[in-house]
Design a protein around this motif. Sequence first.
Motif, PDB file in Angstrom:
ATOM      1  N   THR A  58      39.253  24.886  65.731  1.00 14.23           N
ATOM      2  CA  THR A  58      40.458  25.369  65.187  1.00 14.23           C
ATOM      3  C   THR A  58      41.641  25.338  66.148  1.00 14.23           C
ATOM      4  O   THR A  58      41.305  24.781  67.395  1.00 14.23           O
ATOM      5  CB  THR A  58      40.345  26.895  64.926  1.00 14.23           C
ATOM      6  OG1 THR A  58      40.379  27.816  66.247  1.00 14.23           O
ATOM      7  CG2 THR A  58      38.807  27.345  64.322  1.00 14.23           C
ATOM      8  N   ASP A 128      42.983  23.944  55.310  1.00 12.06           N
ATOM      9  CA  ASP A 128      44.642  24.130  55.692  1.00 12.06           C
ATOM     10  C   ASP A 128      44.572  24.702  57.045  1.00 12.06           C
ATOM     11  O   ASP A 128      45.736  24.752  57.701  1.00 12.06           O
ATOM     12  CB  ASP A 128      45.423  24.644  54.841  1.00 12.06           C
ATOM     13  CG  ASP A 128      45.045  26.200  54.556  1.00 12.06           C
ATOM     14  OD1 ASP A 128      44.032  26.810  55.180  1.00 12.06           O
ATOM     15  OD2 ASP A 128      45.791  27.036  53.787  1.00 12.06           O
ATOM     16  N   GLN A 130      43.995  27.864  57.972  1.00 11.80           N
ATOM     17  CA  GLN A 130      44.043  29.102  58.004  1.00 11.80           C
ATOM     18  C   GLN A 130      42.619  29.874  58.283  1.00 11.80           C
ATOM     19  O   GLN A 130      41.651  29.233  57.899  1.00 11.80           O
ATOM     20  CB  GLN A 130      44.619  29.786  56.596  1.00 11.80           C
ATOM     21  CG  GLN A 130      45.831  29.372  56.264  1.00 11.80           C
ATOM     22  CD  GLN A 130      46.845  30.144  57.131  1.00 11.80           C
ATOM     23  OE1 GLN A 130      47.509  29.654  57.962  1.00 11.80           O
ATOM     24  NE2 GLN A 130      47.330  31.464  56.734  1.00 11.80           N
ATOM     25  N   SER A 154      46.939  32.677  60.475  1.00 12.52           N
ATOM     26  CA  SER A 154      47.112  31.653  61.017  1.00 12.52           C
ATOM     27  C   SER A 154      46.449  31.254  62.479  1.00 12.52           C
ATOM     28  O   SER A 154      46.285  32.550  62.907  1.00 12.52           O
ATOM     29  CB  SER A 154      48.765  31.256  61.143  1.00 12.52           C
ATOM     30  OG  SER A 154      49.164  32.210  62.032  1.00 12.52           O
ATOM     31  N   SER A 156      47.690  30.727  65.111  1.00  7.01           N
ATOM     32  CA  SER A 156      48.467  31.603  66.473  1.00  7.01           C
ATOM     33  C   SER A 156      48.332  32.865  66.404  1.00  7.01           C
ATOM     34  O   SER A 156      48.889  33.481  67.250  1.00  7.01           O
ATOM     35  CB  SER A 156      49.969  30.810  66.210  1.00  7.01           C
ATOM     36  OG  SER A 156      50.442  31.258  64.973  1.00  7.01           O
ATOM     37  N   ASP A 157      48.024  33.310  65.109  1.00  6.64           N
ATOM     38  CA  ASP A 157      47.991  34.847  64.913  1.00  6.64           C
ATOM     39  C   ASP A 157      46.522  35.497  65.018  1.00  6.64           C
ATOM     40  O   ASP A 157      46.443  36.835  64.535  1.00  6.64           O
ATOM     41  CB  ASP A 157      48.746  35.473  63.491  1.00  6.64           C
ATOM     42  CG  ASP A 157      49.985  36.051  63.643  1.00  6.64           C
ATOM     43  OD1 ASP A 157      50.188  36.270  64.941  1.00  6.64           O
ATOM     44  OD2 ASP A 157      50.446  36.471  62.786  1.00  6.64           O
TER      45      ASP A 157
END
Length: 450
Positions: A58, A128, A130, A154, A156-157
Amino acid sequence: MTKSTNIAGVISAALLAFTAQPVLAQDGGLTGSVSDESEWQDLGIAIPAFPAQQDVPTAAAPKTTSALGVELARIITADLKNNGLFRPVGPDALPRIAFTEATNPQFGRWTPLGSEMLVHGFVRAAADGQLTVGCYLYDVQLQSELVREGYVVSPSDWRRAAHKCADLIYSRLSGEDPFFDSKIAYIAETGPKGNRRKRLAIMDSDGANHTFITSGSSTALTPRYSPDYSKIAYLSYNDGNPRIYVYDINSKSQTLVAQSSNPTFAPRWSPDGRYILYSMATAGNTDIYRVSSAGGGTPVKLTNSPGIDIGGSYSPDGKRIVFESDRSGSQQIYVMDADGGNQKRISFFGGRAATPEWSPRGDQIAFTHITGNFRIATMSPGGGNVRHLTNAWQDEAPTWSPNGRIIQFFRTERGSGRTGLWQVDLTGRHLRKLETPEDASDPSWGPVRP
């Protein structure tokens, strides 16, 4: 809510994006009060690593979904442990579970470990990129599911999914509003005593994800998040004078709050975000003003005493303001109506009192009590029930967690002048320091993120 053994069905039923409303406690939670958490403290919660449907790479910091599952459980464990209410056991001390076990817990393996509650979860990566994170709370003794939720994030989150899960568990067990998925604005400090570089910074509520907002070319002080997290009001010496600016986080632009050459400082937002309180010094006298946060218009002068009035903080309903004034000869705490009427002193307990901030619950005011040392204390809005929460050389500038249970402040070391962020719960028994890349001061705890 019943337990399901069909994980695909559970996933589709549980998913929520972060645009959804915050999850609130269901069925009331356990009973207890803000100052007495004895019923919760011995509650053992097992939090094994969240299994991945497939271990794939990821873009999240842990790099693979399996590593991400371990880190998610570690963050949830730390969140629940650091508020002092529960006795969580994290993934490094527990056996791993299979992906299908997330929705089909084997309760018999947790009872001998003394676990009364069990947190399960899972991680799944979509094509994608996510990430889907599931979160489940089970009662081991009753062998029943108490609450569940799912989050699509996402890469980054990914840390927000852990904080949301911790919020879900905290609210379900305590019956209180959550606070882990929130952010803190503060002043990052470096350099020798007497020549410190002070710049505006933000971070997550657990001290992660530091971001520096200003460069440090001009000194920044006393930041305050807007209620919607879109802006930060703060004091800057950008033009060489102390003046209040509002920094827009999305556009990275900033505007002056008041078009005056006089020094302005100590900004505070109204609960609805429509107004900003600030103090302005004019001809040796300092008073509190209110101005529209949208800019423009004539500031409204709320105080008019022959002294220094500073540090206004709205009550949660926006009807009253608590502030600091030396009109009686020393720093003391006063309250007034939002239009400036009915001003009266409420601190009569000896020593000086400064930097008041109204609790989000509305029932208490945190402040700095100065009696030789600087200590963090609370009192009722009427000035009674004073309680000291810290006892160090110099603790000051309290700011409340969104649920009004934890108070953050900054501590200055004697001699060196070094500063750091600390937090304490309302019992005063659970005190801890937040690690920051640089020394830190002037914290401001924002609301739970939308």
